[in-house]
Design a protein around this motif. Structure first.
Motif, PDB file in Angstrom:
ATOM      1  N   VAL A 335     -46.868 -17.283  24.454  1.00 47.22           N
ATOM      2  CA  VAL A 335     -46.740 -16.206  23.485  1.00 47.22           C
ATOM      3  C   VAL A 335     -47.420 -14.971  24.057  1.00 47.22           C
ATOM      4  O   VAL A 335     -48.552 -15.057  24.549  1.00 47.22           O
ATOM      5  CB  VAL A 335     -47.380 -16.568  22.131  1.00 47.22           C
ATOM      6  N   LEU A 336     -46.711 -13.844  23.999  1.00 48.80           N
ATOM      7  CA  LEU A 336     -47.254 -12.571  24.479  1.00 48.80           C
ATOM      8  C   LEU A 336     -47.142 -11.523  23.388  1.00 48.80           C
ATOM      9  O   LEU A 336     -46.293 -11.622  22.502  1.00 48.80           O
ATOM     10  CB  LEU A 336     -46.512 -12.077  25.731  1.00 48.80           C
ATOM     11  N   ILE A 337     -48.002 -10.560  23.473  1.00 54.93           N
ATOM     12  CA  ILE A 337     -47.925  -9.406  22.577  1.00 54.93           C
ATOM     13  C   ILE A 337     -47.437  -8.227  23.412  1.00 54.93           C
ATOM     14  O   ILE A 337     -47.903  -7.997  24.520  1.00 54.93           O
ATOM     15  CB  ILE A 337     -49.291  -9.109  21.920  1.00 54.93           C
ATOM     16  N   MET A 338     -46.459  -7.522  22.877  1.00 52.87           N
ATOM     17  CA  MET A 338     -45.924  -6.341  23.560  1.00 52.87           C
ATOM     18  C   MET A 338     -45.997  -5.170  22.593  1.00 52.87           C
ATOM     19  O   MET A 338     -45.542  -5.274  21.452  1.00 52.87           O
ATOM     20  CB  MET A 338     -44.478  -6.574  23.990  1.00 52.87           C
ATOM     21  N   GLY A 339     -46.563  -4.076  23.028  1.00 51.96           N
ATOM     22  CA  GLY A 339     -46.710  -2.959  22.110  1.00 51.96           C
ATOM     23  C   GLY A 339     -47.071  -1.669  22.808  1.00 51.96           C
ATOM     24  O   GLY A 339     -47.062  -1.558  24.035  1.00 51.96           O
ATOM     25  N   ALA A 340     -47.386  -0.699  21.991  1.00 52.15           N
ATOM     26  CA  ALA A 340     -47.819   0.622  22.452  1.00 52.15           C
ATOM     27  C   ALA A 340     -48.564   1.268  21.293  1.00 52.15           C
ATOM     28  O   ALA A 340     -48.693   0.680  20.208  1.00 52.15           O
ATOM     29  CB  ALA A 340     -46.637   1.472  22.901  1.00 52.15           C
ATOM     30  N   PHE A 381     -43.662 -12.084  21.420  1.00 52.14           N
ATOM     31  CA  PHE A 381     -42.448 -12.706  21.966  1.00 52.14           C
ATOM     32  C   PHE A 381     -42.853 -13.755  22.996  1.00 52.14           C
ATOM     33  O   PHE A 381     -44.027 -13.876  23.373  1.00 52.14           O
ATOM     34  CB  PHE A 381     -41.529 -11.642  22.569  1.00 52.14           C
ATOM     35  N   ASN A 382     -41.871 -14.507  23.404  1.00 53.56           N
ATOM     36  CA  ASN A 382     -42.147 -15.637  24.301  1.00 53.56           C
ATOM     37  C   ASN A 382     -42.027 -15.258  25.777  1.00 53.56           C
ATOM     38  O   ASN A 382     -41.953 -16.135  26.645  1.00 53.56           O
ATOM     39  CB  ASN A 382     -41.202 -16.800  23.996  1.00 53.56           C
ATOM     40  N   GLY A 383     -41.953 -13.977  26.037  1.00 55.39           N
ATOM     41  CA  GLY A 383     -41.808 -13.541  27.417  1.00 55.39           C
ATOM     42  C   GLY A 383     -40.364 -13.435  27.841  1.00 55.39           C
ATOM     43  O   GLY A 383     -40.086 -12.990  28.963  1.00 55.39           O
ATOM     44  N   GLN A 384     -39.440 -13.837  26.939  1.00 51.99           N
ATOM     45  CA  GLN A 384     -38.018 -13.776  27.306  1.00 51.99           C
ATOM     46  C   GLN A 384     -37.236 -13.060  26.205  1.00 51.99           C
ATOM     47  O   GLN A 384     -37.226 -11.827  26.177  1.00 51.99           O
ATOM     48  CB  GLN A 384     -37.486 -15.191  27.554  1.00 51.99           C
ATOM     49  N   ASN A 385     -36.649 -13.815  25.315  1.00 53.83           N
ATOM     50  CA  ASN A 385     -35.759 -13.157  24.351  1.00 53.83           C
ATOM     51  C   ASN A 385     -35.977 -13.597  22.908  1.00 53.83           C
ATOM     52  O   ASN A 385     -35.160 -13.333  22.045  1.00 53.83           O
ATOM     53  CB  ASN A 385     -34.308 -13.411  24.729  1.00 53.83           C
TER      54      ASN A 385
END
Length: 1198
Positions: A335-340, A381-385
């Motif tokens: 599990v990754l967090i992606m943001g800004a 997200f899981n690093g993919q889709n």
């Protein structure tokens, strides 16, 4: 003898040295890290034992008073138990042991040794022994133990606090502990200072006491070899001994002080480190408990995400928690967090989450919140889709206490500005490097060209010299010879000439005019011959120095020096040539000659290029300065209504807007409200809130303050009588606009397409062609895109079209239309060639079907735009010939692919096509004519009167590159306003010589015009005679389309040329080079037009420093301000008076203006010359009209 002394009270050297004895006093400094230095006073003793720092002295005395001191022996410390009153030094615990004691249970904390660790008591005794060493130590005082116990109790209380109050308790108690430690350390330092002071006092007293007691200290050993010498006195011995003792004591004291200070600092650092560690451990425990509570609360509430701390602030580390069991990612291994930050606009991030030890399936990661953040936006997200995006709303967290959205946008703009500056700097560097590379390549090519030219020149010279050598001789019998016969370069020889052998037999003087190598360097030998007394006959000679590198001598004989000779002997036009017998080797000569020629060519080229470059740089600088002055004039032109302080508005600054309602529709209104925005009302922040304007200090003006954003390039505003509207002052629908400098954003370029039947210089009949070309260039220089659509006449001047090429063809109205493209004056031009022969008539105007021809062209031009996919912002059409464009566009193209465009129509002359002009006025979005006064003069015309709300007068300009006396190839010398007098004098002389006029300093009136009734031909004739009556000169250049008028002027010319041939010349055919010379050489240019929509003649005249004399009409009135009557009117336009004008259309009017002008020339030449300089510095180019047209284009698109 040993003596043990006990003293009560402070140490005194008087006590020690009360007998003459052999003494040695050595200071000792000890440091006891857990002790406390007590105060020394008269009631205290040095013998107090202390495990901290202390001072003790070893004192050894001897009763042997012999002159020679026995060899010194030292006694070691006793190995047995310590003597009474002395305490052995206890071992010191390490910092690690102390920390272990603190950590072994929260209820037992030990920072310093307890009192039981000190085995000796505090004794107020000073014990001194003779010939023995001992240390005095200081032990803990009872006060020390009390402070240590208090500190331990404080730590224990902190550990027993509840978890809810731990943080505050920790902070409070830590401060108490820290304050106690700091206080003790400070007391130790103070005690040390007192010890030092007391010791210094005793040291200072040593020599005085020793001297006063008169004791002899035998501290210096004497050798047997010195016994026979005179002994030193006891006083000197005592003085030296005391000095040495003093220095030793001071050195030891300094050493002890340094060691003690170092140990105190170390102790302080260790204690502070221990406190910090305890504080961190407590904060970690408290944080852990809070996170556990938050995790449990959020899980019970069904919240799958929370953060810690719960209030996020800028420049802070936070931890984001996600409960996987509640997320769509519950089955994913990663599990990754992606943001800004800030609505996804700032510093994006992607971080992997890790599983925590919290109850439940909580995962977390650390994030740093930048100081520029006001919001955090993210998804998981899981690093993919596969994403958890909060049901497509994304997760967001507000950052408290930071910047707001607008401040962040300003930050982005500042970053953008820096980026653009860096890009510009890099671009400038690339351009510099490219220019340097081009210069190197050009230099190389030019060098090769110079070498090739030098080789060709050598080849030519070599052949010529070869032929010359074949004719050259060493002498000619009975004519000339040289002595000595053998000579070389730089030799002095005598050249003899038989005077009676040629045409100079009767000359009174004889001169030789000579050179060498076929006159390579021109005339280089000039000598006078004298009669030879040694030679028989009529022989004369001259001493001549043979030029270096000469192969052949060349000369003629004359009866005088150069410039004064009349009779020559030039050997029957062959000149005389003599061989130089001992010339340098031929091959070497030609190699050196070629190199000299090459260097000369290089130098000439360098000077030529430097002059061209300097001239180009000055031209560019003058144009830039002129533009700057014009912009300032543009900003000041509406100062009677509105202006700003400062005048130049810069992005990011705060400006004051001043408005004078007395000169507008808001005159007398009790309130004035400012309503504004930026960037043509398109700024991202939208319109500013209405602001009530406050009275200003300057009369009837009101003022308002505006903050200009960093991304502004234009200020926009209007004024109203009420906050919610009412009556508006919007500058007749144009709005008020002021440019902003230095902004990050630049004005987006507009796309303007001119549809015209004329264009200078390829298809010019009148002023229309000049306007289309010059206006287009000026707008293009403002970074807008301009295209021109023109018929492809068979009479086009294709020599002025660059890159001419066929583009495509299309069909309209059953006719094939070919499209050609080319560049004219840097402008993109599309040439339409219908295959119906409409534009193969050999002329632009004059066909019987001109209406049909140009109507077809207008429709074809719009069809071309549509089929080519053009989407212009503005379609600009001109006069009756392209007036149909407005109606055709609105009826057939506005709703079928060209909806973005707006139509602007310009009237250049109302004499022709009134019906077509009326239709264009109806259908156009904005309409103009070529001057403000002319717009008022024609306002009552039926074609215009119904549309005055969209009708504006904008003055034409001239092309400053075409009409430029500094770069004009048709005038004798270049000039600017700095040397206008010199330049015009040279041009006048050249004009007089060219036309056969008397070369004299007389007032010269020039007339350049088409000879039509519009131009006031009856006034022109009268002005010619008036000028001649005032002893002036007159030059006319022009022709008449009407043969009767042309013949009339031919007859006038014949009359004038016969009666006033030295002062009048009429040139009745157009001559472009001559027009430039007239503009430069004339003192005055006369323009007596009956009507003149704009007029370019008077503007060109001022560009060349000639003073206009005009009739008050149309554009002539708008541009010429009488020196006697129009000072205020000129100042209102930011100008100085610049000419002479007159009312009426009769001879009296012309005489009034022309007489004043010629009288001014005669009576005040200095004043007249300054007027020439003034008019040259005024800007009548397209700089200002281009700004006005851009305002009109934007108004059309509103």
């Amino acid at each position: 003898m040993e003596v043990t002394l006990q003293a009560h009270g402070s140490l005194s050297c008087r006590t020690v040295f009360n007998q003459r004895s052999h003494l040695k006093l050595q200071p000792f400094l000890g440091f006891f890290p857990h002790g406390r230095v007590t105060h020394f006073s008269k009631s205290s003793s040095w013998g107090k034992e202390y495990q901290g720092g202390g001072v003790s002295y070893r004192i050894t005395a001897s009763t042997d008073f012999s002159r020679r001191r026995p060899k010194k022996t030292s006694n070691g410390r006793p190995k047995g138990p310590a003597s009474k009153g002395l305490t052995p030094k206890m071992p010191e615990k390490t910092s690690t042991q102390k920390r272990d004691e603190i950590n072994n249970g929260e209820k037992e904390v030990s920072i310093a040794p307890t009192s039981s660790e000190h085995v000796a008591t505090n004794r107020k005794t000073v014990e001194m022994k003779v010939d023995t060493e001992e240390e005095w130590a200081v032990k803990h005082s009872p006060e020390d133990r009390v402070e240590e116990e208090s500190f331990a109790e404080t730590i224990q209380e902190a550990n027993e606090l509840s978890s809810e109050n731990k943080s505050s308790a920790i902070a409070k108690n830590n401060q108490v502990v820290k304050n106690g430690i700091m206080a003790r350390v400070n007391e130790d330092m103070a005690e040390l200072q007192k010890i030092e002071t007391a010791a210094k006092s005793d040291i200072e007293n040593v020599p005085d006491k020793m001297a006063s007691e008169g004791r002899h200290l035998d501290i210096i050993e004497r050798d047997d070899t010195t016994r026979d010498k005179s002994t030193e006195t006891d006083e000197k011995i005592i003085e030296k001994a005391s000095l040495k003792l003093k220095l030793e004591m001071e050195a030891n004291l300094r050493k002890q002080k340094i060691e003690m200070e170092a140990n105190l600092r170390k102790q302080k650092i260790e204690m502070e480190a221990n406190l910090r560690k305890q504080k961190i451990e407590m904060e970690v425990n408290l944080r852990k408990q809070k996170i556990e509570m938050l995790a449990e609360e959020n899980f019970l509430r069904g919240n799958k995400m929370f953060i810690f701390p719960q209030v996020v602030k800028p420049d802070q580390d936070i931890e984001v928690f996600l409960n996987m069991s509640l997320s769509t990612l519950n089955d994913e291994p990663d599990v990754l967090i992606m943001g800004a930050f800030n609505d996804w606009k700032w510093k994006s991030f992607t971080v992997r989450l890790k599983k925590t030890l919290l109850k439940g399936d909580w995962w977390s990661c650390q994030l740093h919140v930048p100081k520029e953040a006001y919001k955090i936006d993210f998804v998981f997200f899981n690093g993919q889709n596969i994403y958890d995006n909060n049901d497509e709303k994304d997760f967001s967290i507000t950052v408290e206490g930071g910047i707001d959205v607008f401040e962040f946008e300003d930050l982005l703009l500042e970053e953008k500005r820096k980026e653009l500056e860096e890009i510009a700097k890099e671009q400038a560097e690339r351009e510099r490097q490219a220019e340097e590379q081009w210069r190197i390549e050009a230099e190389k090519a030019a060098s090769e060209a110079d070498r090739a030219q030098a080789r060709e020149e050598i080849k030519r010279r070599r052949e010529a010299l070869k032929q010359l050598l074949e004719r050259a001789v060493r002498s000619v019998d009975n004519v000339w010879y040289i002595e000595p016969a053998e000579f070389k370069g730089e030799d002095s020889v005598k050249l003899y000439y038989n005077k009676s052998s040629g045409p100079l037999a009767h000359a009174k003087e004889l001169w030789i005019h000579g050179g060498h190598n076929n006159w390579k360097d021109g005339l280089s030998i000039v000598e006078r011959l004298v009669s030879s007394e040694e030679k028989g006959g009529d022989w004369w000679y001259a001493d001549v120095v043979v030029p270096d590198r000469a192969h052949v001598l060349d000369w003629v004989f004359a009866d005088g020096p150069p410039q004064n000779a009349n009779v020559y002997d030039n050997n029957h036009r062959q000149d005389f040539h003599a061989i130089v017998p001992k010339g340098i080797p031929e091959e070497l000569y030609w190699v050196e000659e070629e190199h000299q020629i090459y260097r000369k060519l290089q130098e000439e080229r360098r000077l030529r290029e430097e002059a061209i470059r300097a001239k180009a740089e000055r031209t560019a600088r003058m144009k830039a300065e002129t533009k700057e002055r014009t912009l300032k004039r543009f900003l000041l032109s509406q100062k009677h209504i509105v202006y700003t302080e400062p005048l130049d508005v810069h992005a990011g600054s705060t400006v004051s807007v001043f408005y004078n309602p007395a000169n507008t529709v808001l005159n007398g209104k009790p309130e004035v409200w400012f309503r504004g925005s930026f960037n043509r009302w398109t700024h991202r922040r939208g319109p500013l809130l209405p602001q009530r304007m406050l009275p200003a200090d300057n009369g009837t003006h009101v003022r308002n303050t505006v903050k200009v954003p960093l991304d502004a390039y234009m200020m926009d505003f209007v004024f109203s009588e009420k906050e919610d509207g009412g009556i508006f002052d919007n500058k007749n629908g144009m709005d008020y606009h002021i440019p902003v400098f230095g902004g990050i954003a630049k004005e987006p370029p507009m796309h303007i397409v001119h549809i015209s039947v004329e264009m200078a210089p390829i298809a010019k009949v009148g002023g229309l062609g000049d306007v289309v070309t010059s206006l287009s260039r000026a707008v293009q220089e403002l970074n807008h895109n301009v295209d021109i659509i023109l018929p492809k006449y068979d009479c086009l001047k294709f020599i002025n079209v660059k890159d001419f090429q066929y583009k495509r063809s299309y069909a309209w109205g059953g006719t094939e239309i070919k499209v050609w493209f080319g560049k004219v004056e840097g402008l993109s031009v599309y040439f339409l060639e219908p295959q119906n022969g409409f534009f193969s008539a050999g002329c632009i105007y004059g066909c019987r079907n001109d209406g049909e021809r140009f109507g077809f062209f207008c429709h074809a031009a719009l069809e071309f735009l549509l089929q080519s996919g053009f989407h212009p912002d503005i379609i600009h059409c001109h006069d009756w010939s392209s007036a149909p464009v407005a109606r055709l566009f609105k009826d057939h193209y506005m709703h079928y692919g060209l909806s973005k465009a707006r139509v602007v129509f310009t009237i250049h002359n109302l004499e022709f096509g009134a019906q077509l002009i009326g239709q264009a006025m109806l259908y156009s979005d904005k309409a103009t004519t070529v001057s403000h006064t002319y717009s008022k003069e024609v306002a009552g015309n039926p074609s215009i009167a119904p549309h005055l709300h969209k009708f504006h007068g904008i003055l034409n300009g001239i092309d400053p590159d075409i009409w430029d006396p500094y770069n004009d190839k048709f005038i004798p010398i270049s000039y600017t306003s700095d040397n206008v007098v010199e330049g015009k004098r040279a041009a006048k002389e050249a004009l007089q010589q060219k036309l056969g006029l008397k070369t004299s300093d007389l007032p010269l009136v020039g007339i350049i015009a088409r000879l039509t009734h519009q131009k006031g031909i009856h006034l022109i004739k009268h002005a010619i005679w008036r000028t001649l009556d005032r002893n002036g000169q007159v030059v006319l250049l022009g022709s008449a389309p009407d043969p009767r008028i042309q013949n009339d002027f031919v007859n006038l010319a014949n009359q004038l040329h016969s009666t006033h041939g030295d002062r009048a010349r009429l040139c009745l055919a157009y001559d472009e080079p001559l027009s430039h010379l007239i503009y430069a050489g004339a003192d005055f240019i006369l323009v007596p037009s009956i009507f003149e929509p704009c007029g370019l003649t008077q503007l060109i005249a001022m560009r060349f420093g000639s003073i206009p004399v005009v009739r008050k009409t149309g554009g002539l009135y708008d541009t010429v301000f009488d020196v006697d009557h129009d000072k205020e009117r000129a100042q209102a336009q930011g100008l100085e008076p610049n000419g002479f004008n007159f009312d009426g259309a009769d001879a009296a009017g012309v005489d009034y203006a022309l007489n004043r002008a010629i009288s001014a020339w005669y009576d005040g030449r200095d004043w007249f010359n300054s007027l020439c300089k003034t008019v040259m510095e005024q800007d009548w180019s397209w700089n200002r009209p281009a700004l006005d047209y851009m305002e009109l284009y934007h108004a059309a698109r509103k």
